[in-house]
Design an enzyme around this catalytic site. Structure first.
Site, PDB file in Angstrom:
ATOM      1  N   LYS A   1       0.852  -1.197   0.000  1.00 37.12           N
ATOM      2  CA  LYS A   1       0.000   0.000   0.000  1.00 37.12           C
ATOM      3  C   LYS A   1       0.885   1.244   0.000  1.00 37.12           C
ATOM      4  CE  LYS A   1      -4.465   0.111   2.154  1.00 37.12           C
ATOM      5  NZ  LYS A   1      -5.179   0.075   3.430  1.00 37.12           N
TER       6      LYS A   1
HETATM    7  C1  E4P Z   1      -8.472   0.338   3.451  1.00 36.48           C
HETATM    8  O1  E4P Z   1      -7.674   0.184   2.572  1.00 36.48           O
HETATM    9  C2  E4P Z   1      -8.398   1.485   4.379  1.00 36.48           C
HETATM   10  O2  E4P Z   1      -7.211   1.418   5.089  1.00 36.48           O
HETATM   11  C3  E4P Z   1      -9.578   1.533   5.298  1.00 36.48           C
HETATM   12  O3  E4P Z   1     -10.721   1.167   4.563  1.00 36.48           O
HETATM   13  C4  E4P Z   1      -9.744   2.860   5.985  1.00 36.48           C
HETATM   14  O4  E4P Z   1     -10.989   2.893   6.620  1.00 36.48           O
HETATM   15  P1  E4P Z   1     -11.389   4.004   7.697  1.00 36.48           P
HETATM   16  O5  E4P Z   1     -11.582   5.298   6.989  1.00 36.48           O
HETATM   17  O6  E4P Z   1     -12.652   3.509   8.303  1.00 36.48           O
HETATM   18  O7  E4P Z   1     -10.248   4.076   8.682  1.00 36.48           O
END
Ligand code: E4P
Length: 254
Positions: free
Chosen positions: A94
């Site tokens: 990521k």
């Molecule tokens: C996924 O890739 C993200 O890290 C995650 O969905 C973030 O979600 P949030 O905004 O609820 O923290």
């Protein structure tokens, strides 16, 4: 649309995989902190803990986020994570699309993504809030791009905006991204992320997202409806009135 689970909690991953509906996992540093607090991961190593996720996911993608915010740092971390876990499964690195506006690292996410793409390392370009970022990520060769629906909704609401760069909310962000990318046949897959409720899931599927990454609590909500439970109760009660039918259900010919 594929369903992935958005958590670093090993028990949640195990449980959701049992349902047979999950084909990937996304984590981020905040989700790792939660898991560490819950399981006291320092007792054994972080590497072992993440390996236990790969034991469940096998060949399914598992997103692991870099923590550095500059080009060389992100690149080196991506290579390390890839090297550590690729023999056990399918790590996806990521990379924030735009790691910092404070310094000159504005474009480092793209530089790193295109470098990793050339080396065949899978990337999930994350923290997406505009269709233009999606286009850049796709051009850079991102394997996945993650728009954050819930955080976009929160941003517009908390700032009392009518729109953000023409976008009226998380669902609208995703729709625009699909409209922008779809005509051009990019290989980049869109992961609908930051999902806060089941309407986000529905809107993701309707907009044609390739994947929705969903917290465990929302996966549970998706399966439930009070009329389903009520209906089963009635059917079970009625089946007691026809023992012949129950006997047939229990009959095994083998
Ligand atoms: C996924 O890739 C993200 O890290 C995650 O969905 C973030 O979600 P949030 O905004 O609820 O923290």
């Amino acid at each position: 649309m594929e369903i992935w689970i958005d958590t670093a909690d090993i028990n949640q991953i195990k449980e959701a995989y049992k349902w047979g509906i999950v084909s990937g996992v996304t984590t981020n540093p905040s989700l790792i902190v939660k898991a560490q607090k819950k399981y006291g991961i320092s007792d054994f190593s972080m590497q072992k803990y993440i390996l236990s996720i790969f034991e469940i996911t096998k060949d399914d993608p598992v997103s692991l986020e870099v923590t550095s915010t500059d080009c060389e740092g992100m690149y080196n971390q991506a290579k390390n994570l890839h090297q550590t876990f690729s023999e056990y499964g399918k790590p996806v690195i990521k990379i924030p699309i735009n790691p910092s506006e404070e310094n000159k690292a504005n474009y480092d996410g793209l530089i790193v993504t295109s470098r990793l793409a050339k080396e065949g390392i899978l990337t999930n370009v994350t923290l997406g809030f505009t269709p233009e970022q999606a286009l850049l990520a796709a051009r850079a060769g991102a394997t996945y791009f993650s728009p954050f629906l819930g955080r976009e909704d929160d941003y517009i609401k908390n700032k009392e905006l009518k729109h953000d760069n023409g976008i009226t909310g998380g669902a609208d962000l995703l729709e625009n991204i699909m409209d922008v990318l779809n005509p051009y046949g990019f290989s980049t897959k869109v992961i609908s992320a930051s999902i806060r409720d089941i309407s986000h899931v529905r809107n993701s599927a309707k907009a044609g997202a390739h994947i929705a990454t969903i917290p465990f609590k929302i996966l549970e909500e998706m399966a439930k409806h009070e009329k389903t439970a009520e209906g089963v109760k009635l059917f079970v009660e009625d089946s007691r009135k026809v023992p012949e039918y129950e006997a047939l259900c229990n009959y095994s010919s083998s």
